[in-house]
Design a protein around this motif. Structure first.
Motif, mmCIF file in Angstrom:
data_model
loop_
_atom_site.group_PDB
_atom_site.id
_atom_site.type_symbol
_atom_site.label_atom_id
_atom_site.label_comp_id
_atom_site.label_asym_id
_atom_site.label_seq_id
_atom_site.Cartn_x
_atom_site.Cartn_y
_atom_site.Cartn_z
ATOM 1 N N GLY A 149 0.803 -1.223 0.000
ATOM 2 C CA GLY A 149 0.000 0.000 0.000
ATOM 3 C C GLY A 149 0.839 1.278 0.000
ATOM 4 N N ILE A 150 2.139 1.123 -0.285
ATOM 5 C CA ILE A 150 3.026 2.303 -0.251
ATOM 6 C C ILE A 150 2.881 3.097 -1.545
ATOM 7 C CG2 ILE A 150 5.465 3.025 -0.257
ATOM 8 C CD1 ILE A 150 6.063 0.655 1.539
ATOM 9 N N LEU A 151 2.840 4.417 -1.421
ATOM 10 C CA LEU A 151 2.786 5.257 -2.618
ATOM 11 C C LEU A 151 4.214 5.526 -3.067
ATOM 12 C CD1 LEU A 151 0.567 7.980 -3.761
ATOM 13 C CD2 LEU A 151 2.957 8.589 -3.599
ATOM 14 N N ARG A 152 4.482 5.121 -4.304
ATOM 15 C CA ARG A 152 5.816 5.366 -4.857
ATOM 16 C C ARG A 152 5.669 6.157 -6.149
ATOM 17 N NH1 ARG A 152 5.946 -0.092 -3.559
ATOM 18 N NH2 ARG A 152 7.458 -0.668 -1.974
ATOM 19 N N TRP A 153 6.580 7.065 -6.357
ATOM 20 C CA TRP A 153 6.638 7.753 -7.645
ATOM 21 C C TRP A 153 7.635 7.003 -8.499
ATOM 22 C CZ3 TRP A 153 3.940 11.610 -9.949
ATOM 23 C CH2 TRP A 153 3.016 12.283 -9.146
ATOM 24 N N LEU A 154 7.190 6.551 -9.664
ATOM 25 C CA LEU A 154 8.074 5.776 -10.531
ATOM 26 C C LEU A 154 8.340 6.540 -11.821
ATOM 27 C CD1 LEU A 154 6.533 2.203 -10.240
ATOM 28 C CD2 LEU A 154 8.255 3.267 -8.797
ATOM 29 N N ARG A 155 9.535 6.312 -12.338
ATOM 30 C CA ARG A 155 9.835 6.840 -13.671
ATOM 31 C C ARG A 155 10.136 5.641 -14.552
ATOM 32 N NH1 ARG A 155 14.746 10.738 -15.720
ATOM 33 N NH2 ARG A 155 14.184 10.624 -17.917
ATOM 34 N N ALA A 156 9.397 5.507 -15.650
ATOM 35 C CA ALA A 156 9.607 4.378 -16.553
ATOM 36 C C ALA A 156 10.146 4.907 -17.868
ATOM 37 C CB ALA A 156 8.306 3.641 -16.785
ATOM 38 N N ILE A 157 11.202 4.269 -18.334
ATOM 39 C CA ILE A 157 11.786 4.659 -19.617
ATOM 40 C C ILE A 157 11.813 3.417 -20.494
ATOM 41 C CG2 ILE A 157 13.832 5.576 -20.779
ATOM 42 C CD1 ILE A 157 14.553 6.915 -18.151
ATOM 43 N N GLY A 158 11.276 3.532 -21.709
ATOM 44 C CA GLY A 158 11.198 2.363 -22.574
ATOM 45 C C GLY A 158 11.878 2.592 -23.898
ATOM 46 N N ASN A 159 12.232 1.481 -24.523
ATOM 47 C CA ASN A 159 12.920 1.543 -25.799
ATOM 48 C C ASN A 159 12.286 0.517 -26.725
ATOM 49 O OD1 ASN A 159 14.657 1.879 -27.831
ATOM 50 N ND2 ASN A 159 16.487 1.263 -26.706
ATOM 51 N N LEU A 160 11.740 1.002 -27.829
ATOM 52 C CA LEU A 160 11.066 0.107 -28.771
ATOM 53 C C LEU A 160 12.096 -0.473 -29.725
ATOM 54 C CD1 LEU A 160 8.127 -0.686 -29.657
ATOM 55 C CD2 LEU A 160 8.453 0.976 -31.452
#
Ligand code: ADP
Length: 707
Positions: A313-324
């Motif tokens: 139940g923890i609120l986390r700020w995530l940054r997702a970086i993707g590569n196609l």
């Protein structure tokens, strides 16, 4: 053997005539046959199952055949000789049972006939040696047949020899050709060899290059491997989660860290939908849209979103970086990326943002101006407020000489430039800059008071590289202060006369009471006298201040013993403040000083009275003197309340008092230390303090031994 048969010229129809003709004895031989047998026609024929060819002919009966003529085989008897390989002899055709009706004698008109087979040494049938005559003859006897067969053998021998020669010649020719071929082959081989050598060298060269390329490849591979390891380590160290979307199955493959970031256990399955499900409502659609965009329109994928962990139940700020990753046709083949926990950065960024906002607001509220000097580039930046404070109306870049120095009030210019130059020397003041000065606007000449605070930054070699700070308009405060100073100066001046007379009358009354023995009156007058003295001290202080402002403090220098002075002041203090004990830590030697004795006394008594004032009853105050190389240092140490470091920086400022519940009840105006510092400065000395809250303070001042 195949070679022999196929390539060596053997006797054949074309060569037979010539070969026979070339045998030197042939003509004689045929002649002898005709003589000895009495036959008119003798011939050597080349006979095959298909043909009969005259090779040599002795024609004494005008039979009409010449060498090279052919007969049809079936018209002759030679085929019989060939088939049976026996000598056929007919003495008299007409009387011969077998041949009387035979078509050959009839066709060619002969009565006698003899034909012996010519069989070569290798058993090959060549043809026949034959003779005919229109008359009967006596042939069928062993001598004639023997002679005939002998001649046939002789011819066969010749032919065999000839053929041998032919074969040998052919073989030789073949051999020669082979040798020639060998030679040319050798030559070819040599040149081929040379080419091969060149090619070989090139090959070696190419090989070397290949080896080098290979080495480079290996090294590159090694580097890639290292990088992969480094990348993995970096991913692990940075605690990144990694993910992969399969192009065909759309399977979402994640590592344990990614699951953890979404609040999943490592062994639990996590689908894209489930991951999206953990994203907060306001962000879910946005992230899903971004993901679709990235996959189907090859868009960038770099998104920041909050996630509520499923289990924790923890609120986390995530940054997702993707590569196609696309396949060669450009179609989506795989989508990979990392997810990192940026909760702390996000919070820090938010805090920073609000701090910036607060700073902006306070800057606006306080109307602070900012300056930034790049000392390496020699450039200077001033914001609008800073420009305003210098009354600058142009929009051009500002410079130190043309804007700052020119904008300073003439009377402050030298002082401020010296302070700045000192600030640029790390060893002098560690780059700290805190000044007050006046500016005169270039346009309308308006005067402003400015307080500037800044910091000089140094490189590793202690060279100044940057100077940043802020400026504040303190004109109003400064004018207020000036007005206050004027008022205090006036009031003190006006108060001094009545208080002096009050003090005089009190002394008279005290003497009188002592005479009359009125003890109450004596004690009351004595206390009143002490209070009046305090008032006189305060008024003196204020007057000193106004003298200071008016530049009327003059030093009355004399040579005196510091030890004696300290002793005097300490004795007086002990008499004045029986609640405390003032102790002198005796110096090793007597110290002589050239200074204004009264003013140094003022400094000493100020520091001692403060030490008493700001420490509990019964504590000791220590006074110590020390002799430096060219200066004398005095310190006054107490066991009092101490001063916090932020207050310590300001206590020498005029009217500065530390506001605590403890100091609330202690009388004072915050001018004592300011006066001390001015007096010491005028002696080219230094004053400073060291303190720890609750532990006590030590005040130092140093005076050069020779002014
Ligand atoms: P004041 O009249 O208020 O004593 P001073 O200029 O002498 O003015 O001192 C300024 C301030 O410095 C004081 O108000 C006090 O808070 C602090 N101070 C001075 N000396 C001491 C000391 N020995 N111990 C603790 N605080 C001191």
């Amino acid at each position: 053997m195949n070679f022999y048969h196929s390539s060596v010229k053997r006797i054949n129809m074309r060569s037979a005539v010539q070969i026979i003709q070339d045998i030197p004895i042939i003509d004689n031989l045929l002649k002898v046959i005709c003589r000895t047998t009495g036959m008119g026609f003798a011939a050597i024929a080349y006979v095959t199952p298909e043909q009969w060819l005259a090779c040599a002919v002795r024609d004494e009966i005008a039979f009409g055949l010449v060498p090279g003529d052919e007969l049809k085989i079936e018209t002759t008897l030679c085929n019989e000789v060939m088939d049976g390989r026996v000598t056929v002899v007919i003495d008299h055709v007409a009387q011969d049972q077998k041949y009387a009706c035979h078509h050959t004698p009839a066709m060619y008109g002969f009565q006698s006939y003899i034909s012996a087979p010519i069989i070569m040494n290798d058993g090959k049938y060549f043809g026949t040696l034959c003779a005919i005559d229109p008359k009967p003859a006596r042939l069928n006897n062993p001598e004639t047949i023997g002679m005939f067969e002998l001649y046939a053998q002789l011819i066969a021998f010749h032919l065999s020899a000839e053929e041998q020669v032919l074969v040998s010649g052919a073989l030789l020719a073949n051999e020669r050709r082979a040798v020639d071929r060998q030679t040319s082959l050798t030559e070819e081989l040599t040149s081929t060899n040379e080419q091969l050598n060149i090619t070989n060298e090139k090959l070696i060269e190419t090989n070397k290059r290949l080896a080098a390329v290979n080495d480079q490849l290996k090294a590159a591979n090694h580097r890639i491997e290292e990088r992969e390891v480094a990348l993995r380590l970096a991913i692990d160290a940075a605690q990144f989660g990694t993910w992969f979307i399969h192009s065909v199955t759309r399977e979402f493959i994640t590592d344990a860290r990614l699951k953890e970031l979404f609040g999943y256990l490592p062994e639990e399955d996590l689908s894209i939908e489930q991951a999206l499900g953990q994203i907060t409502d306001e962000y879910r659609e946005y992230v899903a849209h971004k993901l679709e965009e990235a996959i189907y329109h090859n868009g960038d994928y770099d998104v920041i979103y909050p996630v509520i962990g499923k289990k924790d139940g923890i609120l986390r700020w995530l940054r997702a970086i993707g590569n196609l990753k696309s396949d060669p046709t450009g179609a989506f083949s795989a989508f990979t990326g990392v997810v990192m926990d940026i909760t702390q950065q996000k919070q820090a960024a938010d805090t920073l943002q609000s701090a910036y906002e607060q700073l902006r607001l306070s800057k606006e509220a306080a109307q602070l101006g900012f300056f930034d000097m790049d000392l390496k580039k020699g450039t200077m930046e001033w914001d609008t407020r800073c420009r305003e404070l210098f009354g600058i109306s142009h929009d051009l870049p500002v410079t130190f000489e043309n804007d700052f120095v020119i904008g300073l009030h003439q009377e402050d210019r030298e002082r401020i430039i010296t302070i700045i130059n000192d600030a640029f020397v790390k060893s002098i003041g560690n780059g700290v800059y805190d000044v007050e000065y006046r500016t005169i606007a270039t346009g309308n000449g308006q005067l402003r008071w400015v307080r500037a605070k800044g910091q000089v930054y140094f490189d590793q070699g202690d060279h100044p590289v940057r100077f940043i700070g802020s400026v504040l308009d303190i004109t109003e405060q400064k004018l207020d202060q000036l007005r206050k100073n004027d008022f205090i100066a006036m009031a003190s001046h006006e108060l001094k006369t009545p208080i002096t007379s009050l003090s005089g009358f009190l002394q008279l009354l005290n003497k009188k009471a002592k005479k009359t023995g009125d003890e109450f009156a004596v004690s009351a007058y004595t206390r009143m006298g002490t209070q009046v003295k305090k008032m006189v001290g305060l008024i003196e202080g204020f007057l000193d201040l106004s003298r200071l402002d008016a530049g009327k403090i003059h030093l009355d220098l004399q040579r005196f013993s510091l030890n004696e002075l300290v002793l005097e002041v300490a004795d007086l203090a002990n008499a004045l403040y029986p609640s405390h004990e003032v102790v002198i830590l005796s110096p090793a030697s007597t110290m002589q000083l050239t200074a204004d004795r009264n003013k140094i006394e003022q400094v000493l008594s100020n520091l001692i009275s403060n030490a008493v004032k700001y420490s509990p009853m019964g504590r000791v105050v220590k006074v110590e003197m020390a002799e430096g190389e060219n200066e004398i240092v005095v310190n006054v140490k107490d066991e009092g309340m101490g001063i916090s470091s932020e207050n310590l920086m300001n206590i020498f400022e005029r009217y500065y008092r530390v506001e605590t519940s403890y100091t609330e009840n202690i009388a004072g105006f915050g001018i004592g230390l300011h006066l001390c510092s001015e007096i010491v400065k005028r002696h080219n000395g230094k004053i400073w303090a060291e303190s720890e809250l609750g532990m006590g303070s030590t005040f130092y001042f140093s005076i050069p031994q020779h002014l």
